[in-house]
Design a protein around this motif. Structure first.
Motif, mmCIF file in Angstrom:
data_model
loop_
_atom_site.group_PDB
_atom_site.id
_atom_site.type_symbol
_atom_site.label_atom_id
_atom_site.label_comp_id
_atom_site.label_asym_id
_atom_site.label_seq_id
_atom_site.Cartn_x
_atom_site.Cartn_y
_atom_site.Cartn_z
ATOM 1 N N LEU A 100 21.619 44.483 4.099
ATOM 2 C CA LEU A 100 21.795 43.036 4.000
ATOM 3 C C LEU A 100 20.442 42.334 3.974
ATOM 4 N N LEU A 101 19.495 42.847 4.740
ATOM 5 C CA LEU A 101 18.136 42.301 4.682
ATOM 6 C C LEU A 101 17.532 42.505 3.300
ATOM 7 N N MET A 102 17.597 43.723 2.782
ATOM 8 C CA MET A 102 16.980 44.027 1.497
ATOM 9 C C MET A 102 17.571 43.196 0.366
ATOM 10 N N LEU A 103 18.883 43.032 0.368
ATOM 11 C CA LEU A 103 19.536 42.315 -0.729
ATOM 12 C C LEU A 103 19.216 40.827 -0.731
ATOM 13 N N ALA A 104 18.644 40.329 0.347
ATOM 14 C CA ALA A 104 18.259 38.917 0.392
ATOM 15 C C ALA A 104 16.832 38.686 -0.087
ATOM 16 N N LEU A 105 16.002 39.725 -0.082
ATOM 17 C CA LEU A 105 14.571 39.543 -0.332
ATOM 18 C C LEU A 105 14.288 39.143 -1.779
ATOM 19 N N PRO A 106 13.263 38.332 -1.997
ATOM 20 C CA PRO A 106 12.900 37.946 -3.365
ATOM 21 C C PRO A 106 12.503 39.159 -4.195
ATOM 22 N N GLY A 107 13.025 39.232 -5.396
ATOM 23 C CA GLY A 107 12.736 40.349 -6.279
ATOM 24 C C GLY A 107 13.994 41.109 -6.631
ATOM 25 N N SER A 108 13.808 42.316 -7.087
ATOM 26 C CA SER A 108 14.933 43.146 -7.512
ATOM 27 C C SER A 108 15.313 44.116 -6.402
ATOM 28 N N GLU A 149 13.994 37.161 -18.693
ATOM 29 C CA GLU A 149 13.424 38.179 -17.818
ATOM 30 C C GLU A 149 14.446 38.602 -16.756
ATOM 31 N N TRP A 150 15.499 39.256 -17.220
ATOM 32 C CA TRP A 150 16.629 39.606 -16.372
ATOM 33 C C TRP A 150 16.218 40.520 -15.211
ATOM 34 N N TRP A 151 15.166 41.281 -15.422
ATOM 35 C CA TRP A 151 14.753 42.294 -14.464
ATOM 36 C C TRP A 151 14.119 41.699 -13.209
ATOM 37 N N ARG A 152 13.726 40.435 -13.230
ATOM 38 C CA ARG A 152 12.995 39.867 -12.097
ATOM 39 C C ARG A 152 13.814 39.878 -10.805
ATOM 40 N N ASP A 153 15.086 39.583 -10.894
ATOM 41 C CA ASP A 153 15.910 39.559 -9.675
ATOM 42 C C ASP A 153 17.160 40.417 -9.837
ATOM 43 N N ALA A 154 17.070 41.446 -10.658
ATOM 44 C CA ALA A 154 18.228 42.290 -10.942
ATOM 45 C C ALA A 154 18.590 43.173 -9.756
ATOM 46 N N VAL A 155 19.872 43.512 -9.678
ATOM 47 C CA VAL A 155 20.343 44.573 -8.786
ATOM 48 C C VAL A 155 20.626 45.783 -9.669
ATOM 49 N N VAL A 156 19.886 46.856 -9.437
ATOM 50 C CA VAL A 156 19.958 48.054 -10.270
ATOM 51 C C VAL A 156 20.580 49.180 -9.463
ATOM 52 N N TYR A 157 21.526 49.875 -10.067
ATOM 53 C CA TYR A 157 22.282 50.936 -9.392
ATOM 54 C C TYR A 157 21.846 52.283 -9.956
ATOM 55 N N GLN A 158 21.274 53.122 -9.101
ATOM 56 C CA GLN A 158 20.815 54.435 -9.539
ATOM 57 C C GLN A 158 21.938 55.461 -9.477
ATOM 58 N N VAL A 159 22.143 56.154 -10.589
ATOM 59 C CA VAL A 159 23.142 57.215 -10.687
ATOM 60 C C VAL A 159 22.431 58.556 -10.793
ATOM 61 N N TYR A 160 22.707 59.450 -9.842
ATOM 62 C CA TYR A 160 22.279 60.835 -9.986
ATOM 63 C C TYR A 160 23.367 61.514 -10.816
ATOM 64 N N LEU A 161 23.082 61.720 -12.094
ATOM 65 C CA LEU A 161 24.118 61.999 -13.084
ATOM 66 C C LEU A 161 24.995 63.191 -12.714
ATOM 67 N N ARG A 162 24.403 64.265 -12.220
ATOM 68 C CA ARG A 162 25.169 65.476 -11.881
ATOM 69 C C ARG A 162 26.190 65.219 -10.776
ATOM 70 N N SER A 163 25.966 64.153 -9.989
ATOM 71 C CA SER A 163 26.779 63.946 -8.790
ATOM 72 C C SER A 163 27.631 62.689 -8.821
ATOM 73 N N PRO A 169 10.080 44.953 -6.233
ATOM 74 C CA PRO A 169 11.305 45.763 -6.226
ATOM 75 C C PRO A 169 11.495 46.415 -4.860
ATOM 76 N N TRP A 170 12.727 46.374 -4.356
ATOM 77 C CA TRP A 170 13.025 46.894 -3.021
ATOM 78 C C TRP A 170 13.965 48.092 -3.122
ATOM 79 N N VAL A 171 13.732 49.073 -2.287
ATOM 80 C CA VAL A 171 14.573 50.265 -2.301
ATOM 81 C C VAL A 171 14.613 50.862 -0.900
ATOM 82 N N LYS A 216 20.690 30.267 -4.994
ATOM 83 C CA LYS A 216 19.424 30.433 -5.694
ATOM 84 C C LYS A 216 18.341 31.061 -4.828
ATOM 85 N N ALA A 217 18.497 31.005 -3.511
ATOM 86 C CA ALA A 217 17.431 31.482 -2.630
ATOM 87 C C ALA A 217 17.347 33.010 -2.536
ATOM 88 N N PRO A 218 18.453 33.738 -2.304
ATOM 89 C CA PRO A 218 18.329 35.206 -2.198
ATOM 90 C C PRO A 218 17.987 35.821 -3.555
#
Length: 527
Positions: A346-354, A11-25, A320-322, A451-453
């Motif tokens: 920095l706060l968001m990247l520490a929170l449990p989840g993606s 279940e890779w998605w549980r704590d994944a860091v996902v990068y959104q690309v606006y394709l045109r830009s 999921p955090w954004v 393991k915590a963040p």
């Protein structure tokens, strides 16, 4: 190809860091001023070096161009300005070789008015295609008071006098999901891209799709200043029948040997309602946007984090955090400074989840000024300029400070880059220990090392204008991490024995178990 995750779980998605690309830009590979798949493929090593787990690509389909690709003509084709289906296949292969997953964007609430179904519906009111949309018979006034999210009525007239529904632009007629032919067609679309190797989808307007079958008036009007839709939009959003579709789509995901995932855009004010979209047999993630829409305020941040963690925990789902995306002004501008944006990240990247990052936020990009004559967003056009729209957060990426268009393209970009844009370029920030890019790289690396963040459990405490988040690993790691963010105007002292990471380079190390924390600063510490 089977990819491993830092947790070793499927279940890779549980704590994944996902990068959104606006394709045109993002990056232009063929020199026409518009970002494309060739440009994205060439920049995949950058994403791998950033440390993210997956890349989400905004709509790439053949489109009418009325709303940045969200008015789709053909769901299994690629707009020629972006490349071909084979380019998508090659992107997936390259990404998988680098350990990255690929998510596409899917738009099930509406099509383009140029879609073959809608064209046929206009030609013949009795056609099967007409039953796939919301048409009402000719009358003097619109059928009800429903409003477009972009301003103005949600109903427009056809040449023969009928009314049709569009909750966005008139060029985006809403599909009628009570018609089983609509669901069947989207099943085929999902399988087409999954069979190509795509790992998942971000689902546009996932809280929509179904409407009140009696077409009754809404009791209120949507306001873009709200945290999300609520009772005022009860006839056009969050109909209970929509959950049947996500169970159906989840079953399709689960039918594949390699895990496929869905993340829904669920713009609802009630976080408990948002959580329902991420139940075990529905979507894997459901975006909640309260944090993204919050002002720089410690109480608002703390309550949102606690409520979101509780809402998703109630259904056994990760949160999921954004903080930024292609629909919202950049956080540097919203919060008032890059220093604050770095602390929030920095706060968001520490929170449990993606964690979902929007391209350019790792560079500290601000909302860019755009001349009115260059604006493309239908929000600006439909409001006659009363609402600026989203062009300012969609300005093409700066890569090379010495190159034309800051390395985005050899041609003029499709949206103009403002003066000074090259100062944020990747080449200016790589290797600079004080840069925003380096801070993001370090935070994502620490998510891998500890393991915590990201994958742990959190306890949130509000102490005046300071938020404290205590993180512990789920397996009982005896050495937890504490995150502090000072959102007030006064310097404070917090307990810490070791500083792991700070949002600002001016933070000194702990002395005698104490650390001085300036305003608008966040730190990861060992207590």
């Amino acid at each position: 190809m089977c990819l491993t995750t830092r947790s070793g779980r499927d279940e890779w998605w549980r704590d994944a860091v996902v990068y959104q690309v606006y394709l045109r830009s993002f990056a232009d590979g063929n020199g026409d001023g518009v970002g494309d798949f060739a440009g994205l493929r060439a920049r995949l090593p950058y994403l791998a070096s950033l440390g993210v787990d997956a890349v989400w690509v905004t709509p790439h389909y053949v489109s009418g161009g009325a709303d940045g690709g969200y008015d789709v003509i053909d769901y299994t084709a690629v707009d020629p300005s972006y490349g071909t289906v084979e380019d998508v296949r090659a992107l997936v292969a390259d990404a998988h070789d680098l350990g990255l997953r690929v998510l596409l964007d899917i738009v099930p609430n509406h099509t383009s008015d140029q879609h073959e179904w809608f064209r046929r519906a206009l030609e013949d009111p009795s056609s099967p295609e007409a039953a796939r949309y919301h048409f009402m018979p000719p009358s003097e006034n619109p059928p009800n008071n429903w409003q477009s999210m972009f301003g103005g009525p949600a109903w427009s007239r056809t040449p023969d006098g009928r009314w049709y529904l569009h909750l966005f632009t008139p060029q985006q007629p809403d599909l009628n999901w009570d018609n089983p032919e609509v669901a069947d067609d989207f099943d085929r679309t999902l399988r087409f891209w999954f069979d190509l190797g795509v790992d998942g989808f971000r689902v546009d307007v996932a809280y929509g799709l179904f409407k009140d079958p009696a077409y009754r008036d809404n009791p209120g009007i949507y306001s873009p200043t709200l945290f999300g839709h609520g009772p005022e939009q009860v006839m056009t959003t969050n109909q209970a029948r929509v959950h049947q579709i996500w169970r159906r789509w989840r079953a399709i995901c689960d039918s594949y040997a390699e895990e496929k995932m869905l993340v829904g855009e669920v713009s609802l004010a009630d976080l408990d309602q948002v959580g329902l979209y991420a139940r075990p047999d529905e979507m894997h993630h459901a975006f909640q946007f309260r944090l993204l829409k919050s002002d720089w305020d410690a109480a608002a941040f703390a309550s949102t984090i606690t409520e979101a963690l509780d809402a998703f925990a109630a259904v056994g789902a990760p949160a999921p955090w954004v903080l930024g995306n292609h629909d919202k002004a950049r956080q540097v501008t919203r919060y008032g400074s890059e220093r604050r944006a770095r602390a929030a990240a920095l706060l968001m990247l520490a929170l449990p989840g993606s964690a979902y990052l929007y391209a350019g936020e790792e560079l500290g990009l601000p909302e860019a000024p755009v001349p009115d004559t260059a604006r493309r967003d239908p929000i600006f056009l439909r409001s006659n300029g009363a609402r600026l729209g989203r062009d300012g957060c969609r300005i093409p990426m700066p890569w090379d400070s010495a190159a034309p268009a800051a390395g985005f393209s050899v041609a003029d970009p499709w949206l103009p880059q403002p003066d000074g844009w090259a100062g944020y370029a990747v080449d200016r920030q790589e290797g600079d220990p004080a840069s925003t890019l380096t801070m993001y790289q370090q935070a994502i690396l620490l998510r891998d090392l500890y393991k915590a963040p990201g994958s742990g459990l959190a306890s949130v405490t509000l102490e005046g204008e300071v938020i404290r988040v205590d993180l512990i690993a789920r397996d009982g790691d005896p050495d937890p991490i504490t995150v502090w963010i000072n959102m007030g105007s006064e310097t404070v002292t917090v307990p810490a024995h070791r500083l792991l990471l700070a949002s600002s380079p001016d933070v000194g190390g702990p002395v005698a178990g104490k650390l001085t924390l300036a305003p608008d600063t966040a730190v990861w510490t060992r207590v």
